[in-house]
Design a protein around this motif. Sequence first.
Motif, PDB file in Angstrom:
ATOM      1  N   THR A   1      11.339  46.275 -54.020  1.00  0.00           N
ATOM      2  CA  THR A   1      12.122  47.390 -54.541  1.00  0.00           C
ATOM      3  C   THR A   1      13.208  47.976 -53.444  1.00  0.00           C
ATOM      4  N   ALA A   2      14.201  48.440 -54.056  1.00  0.00           N
ATOM      5  CA  ALA A   2      15.517  49.048 -53.077  1.00  0.00           C
ATOM      6  C   ALA A   2      14.998  49.684 -52.171  1.00  0.00           C
ATOM      7  N   SER A   3      15.377  49.559 -50.862  1.00  0.00           N
ATOM      8  CA  SER A   3      15.126  50.684 -49.716  1.00  0.00           C
ATOM      9  C   SER A   3      16.232  51.722 -49.442  1.00  0.00           C
ATOM     10  N   ASN A   4      15.998  52.115 -48.467  1.00  0.00           N
ATOM     11  CA  ASN A   4      16.976  52.964 -47.790  1.00  0.00           C
ATOM     12  C   ASN A   4      18.202  52.568 -47.302  1.00  0.00           C
ATOM     13  N   LEU A   5      18.869  51.422 -47.822  1.00  0.00           N
ATOM     14  CA  LEU A   5      19.943  50.840 -47.064  1.00  0.00           C
ATOM     15  C   LEU A   5      21.272  51.665 -47.057  1.00  0.00           C
ATOM     16  N   GLY A   6      21.310  52.338 -48.249  1.00  0.00           N
ATOM     17  CA  GLY A   6      22.463  53.487 -48.246  1.00  0.00           C
ATOM     18  C   GLY A   6      23.646  52.677 -47.960  1.00  0.00           C
ATOM     19  N   SER A   7      24.527  53.029 -47.102  1.00  0.00           N
ATOM     20  CA  SER A   7      25.743  52.425 -46.818  1.00  0.00           C
ATOM     21  C   SER A   7      25.829  50.979 -46.220  1.00  0.00           C
ATOM     22  N   VAL A   8      24.954  50.809 -45.669  1.00  0.00           N
ATOM     23  CA  VAL A   8      24.457  49.527 -44.741  1.00  0.00           C
ATOM     24  C   VAL A   8      25.129  48.197 -45.528  1.00  0.00           C
ATOM     25  N   GLN A   9      25.850  47.613 -44.522  1.00  0.00           N
ATOM     26  CA  GLN A   9      26.549  46.538 -44.998  1.00  0.00           C
ATOM     27  C   GLN A   9      25.696  45.112 -44.646  1.00  0.00           C
ATOM     28  N   MET A  10      25.285  44.331 -45.707  1.00  0.00           N
ATOM     29  CA  MET A  10      24.193  43.245 -45.449  1.00  0.00           C
ATOM     30  C   MET A  10      25.040  42.102 -46.058  1.00  0.00           C
ATOM     31  N   ARG A  11      25.246  41.052 -45.089  1.00  0.00           N
ATOM     32  CA  ARG A  11      26.053  39.907 -45.556  1.00  0.00           C
ATOM     33  C   ARG A  11      25.298  38.654 -45.111  1.00  0.00           C
ATOM     34  N   PHE A  12      25.403  37.566 -45.953  1.00  0.00           N
ATOM     35  CA  PHE A  12      24.980  36.122 -45.610  1.00  0.00           C
ATOM     36  C   PHE A  12      25.756  35.232 -45.757  1.00  0.00           C
ATOM     37  N   GLY A  13      25.767  34.135 -45.005  1.00  0.00           N
ATOM     38  CA  GLY A  13      26.612  33.120 -44.901  1.00  0.00           C
ATOM     39  C   GLY A  13      25.922  31.835 -44.707  1.00  0.00           C
ATOM     40  N   PHE A  14      26.388  30.712 -45.183  1.00  0.00           N
ATOM     41  CA  PHE A  14      25.650  29.305 -45.301  1.00  0.00           C
ATOM     42  C   PHE A  14      26.426  28.207 -44.597  1.00  0.00           C
ATOM     43  N   VAL A  15      25.871  27.332 -43.815  1.00  0.00           N
ATOM     44  CA  VAL A  15      26.300  26.127 -43.181  1.00  0.00           C
ATOM     45  C   VAL A  15      25.465  25.146 -43.495  1.00  0.00           C
ATOM     46  N   PRO A  16      25.554  24.380 -44.747  1.00  0.00           N
ATOM     47  CA  PRO A  16      24.456  23.460 -44.695  1.00  0.00           C
ATOM     48  C   PRO A  16      24.970  22.163 -43.981  1.00  0.00           C
ATOM     49  N   TYR A  17      24.224  21.289 -43.400  1.00  0.00           N
ATOM     50  CA  TYR A  17      24.986  20.254 -42.539  1.00  0.00           C
ATOM     51  C   TYR A  17      24.212  18.785 -42.744  1.00  0.00           C
ATOM     52  N   ALA A  18      24.711  17.861 -42.417  1.00  0.00           N
ATOM     53  CA  ALA A  18      23.994  16.554 -42.235  1.00  0.00           C
ATOM     54  C   ALA A  18      24.931  15.791 -41.355  1.00  0.00           C
ATOM     55  N   VAL A  19      25.512  14.712 -41.895  1.00  0.00           N
ATOM     56  CA  VAL A  19      26.379  13.832 -40.900  1.00  0.00           C
ATOM     57  C   VAL A  19      27.952  14.808 -40.685  1.00  0.00           C
ATOM     58  N   ASN A  20      27.953  15.678 -41.325  1.00  0.00           N
ATOM     59  CA  ASN A  20      29.241  16.354 -41.480  1.00  0.00           C
ATOM     60  C   ASN A  20      28.937  17.890 -42.203  1.00  0.00           C
ATOM     61  N   VAL A  21      30.006  18.614 -42.354  1.00  0.00           N
ATOM     62  CA  VAL A  21      30.005  19.819 -42.879  1.00  0.00           C
ATOM     63  C   VAL A  21      31.170  20.128 -43.828  1.00  0.00           C
ATOM     64  N   ASN A  22      30.757  20.794 -44.959  1.00  0.00           N
ATOM     65  CA  ASN A  22      31.977  21.008 -46.080  1.00  0.00           C
ATOM     66  C   ASN A  22      32.425  22.290 -46.147  1.00  0.00           C
ATOM     67  N   VAL A  23      33.569  22.276 -45.076  1.00  0.00           N
ATOM     68  CA  VAL A  23      34.308  23.492 -44.866  1.00  0.00           C
ATOM     69  C   VAL A  23      35.759  23.741 -44.949  1.00  0.00           C
ATOM     70  N   GLY A  24      36.256  22.582 -45.403  1.00  0.00           N
ATOM     71  CA  GLY A  24      37.773  22.349 -45.431  1.00  0.00           C
ATOM     72  C   GLY A  24      38.364  23.348 -46.448  1.00  0.00           C
ATOM     73  N   ARG A  25      37.593  23.840 -47.453  1.00  0.00           N
ATOM     74  CA  ARG A  25      38.341  24.719 -48.351  1.00  0.00           C
ATOM     75  C   ARG A  25      38.158  26.061 -47.985  1.00  0.00           C
ATOM     76  N   LEU A  26      37.447  26.387 -46.868  1.00  0.00           N
ATOM     77  CA  LEU A  26      37.350  27.714 -46.318  1.00  0.00           C
ATOM     78  C   LEU A  26      38.609  28.102 -45.400  1.00  0.00           C
ATOM     79  N   LEU A  27      39.455  26.840 -44.898  1.00  0.00           N
ATOM     80  CA  LEU A  27      40.278  27.162 -43.888  1.00  0.00           C
ATOM     81  C   LEU A  27      41.819  27.510 -44.585  1.00  0.00           C
TER      82      LEU A  27
END
Length: 448
Positions: free
Chosen positions: A87-113
């Motif tokens: 259930t929602a807690s007292n986060l208020g105006s807190v910023q909560m962000r997530f990012g992802f870097v799946p990897y193996a032999v390489n990373v798929n990051v080209g379109r972020l640039l």
Amino acid sequence: MTLMRVLGQKSQAVSVSCQAELRVPNTDVMFVLDTTGSMDEPIPNSGSTEPKIDGLRKAVKCFYEALAKQNITDIQPSDCGETSDPTASNLGSVQMRFGFVPYAVNVNVGRLLPLDYMADRWTYQSREASFDTKNDFSGWTYKPVTFNVSGLKGTGKNPWQSSLQLPIGDKGANTTVNWAGCIEERQTFRAPDSDPSNDWDPIPSTALDMDIDLVPTKSNVASQWGPMLPSAIWQRYNFTTFWGIRVRSTRSLENISVAANSSDTMPTVADSCPTAARTFQTWEASDFSKYVNDLTTGGSTYHDIGLLWGARIMSPTGIFAELNAPKNMTIERHMVFMTDGDTQTNEDDYSAYGVHWYDRRQTPTGSAPTSSLLEKLTDARTVALCEAIKNKNINLWVVSYGSVSGTTSDRLRACATPGKFVQASSVASLISNFKEIAAKISALRLTK
């Protein structure tokens, strides 16, 4: 005898009023996740047939529920060891962000640039058409070829294209070459010998790839990245005739010409590009769940490329500084690095540094690289990156998942911020560990 009695004071009662509440500070969490081929297998000797990637999907979703206090509908409370949905807690105006870097032999990051961060011309182990005096196609020369790859750049701020035309099709005609989004790295340091263990402390100044914060410039192609284009790559072999049949014999670094009427064919390379990475953002529960569900598996295990881009994408002082370091905001930064095993490389891999056997950007040019050398190199770079990440005031959580060798386990433990290494031998323990990390990221703070 107490100090108060020395001063002639009698005992006095002191009233103290305190109040505490569970508060999550402004928080960025970057998941650097091993999505190599072994993640599609069950944990050895566990008695379970569940692929490790399915267990990881559950654990990451349980982490999100525990930290963001938002319900993901495609997992049940029991999947996370709970009796009810969050259930929602007292986060208020807190910023909560997530990012992802799946990897193996390489990373798929080209379109972020941004467009200018990618070079307009790049060299590949490819082929070039030959023509006779009548301009008729006469064959191929297999060799390193520098292509114009600016066709992947559209117009505007960041309109990356998914393909371009290169003259490697039938009889030298242009053909469509697709780009999934993986990259080739910028200038690195070439090891001078077969022992890379002493090459990366400190990180060499010529290893521009290992500079987490270096911003590329168009005037210096060594500082830029290139697109990974597997369908533009061919290996090179000599051929011999055996019992009247043409067969491949030995590999070659030399240019090799093949006539149009020849039956000789050169092998291509395997194509492995993980799920596209994501910069920090706030996530709706449904979007978060879909991204995690869509994670794909495949390829060898290069821990260094995952850590490098996890750090690069989350750094507050690098190429994404505007996103990662908003003004007048304090952010706690956490990286959760999860892997299910040892470094696994192959000299045939088409990695972020080209095809190892042919390009030799990281190893001595005078001898063919071996898997053993590449693994030692990757491990040495991984150690250096772990220290660089921790030196940027990033809390580095390391999760060892499944059956991991003792040497690798020791390396992963040393990689983590002290007290932030966990081991999971089952899906249940992985979920428990991810929830524990989420709980520790939350902070009990005195408010009065």
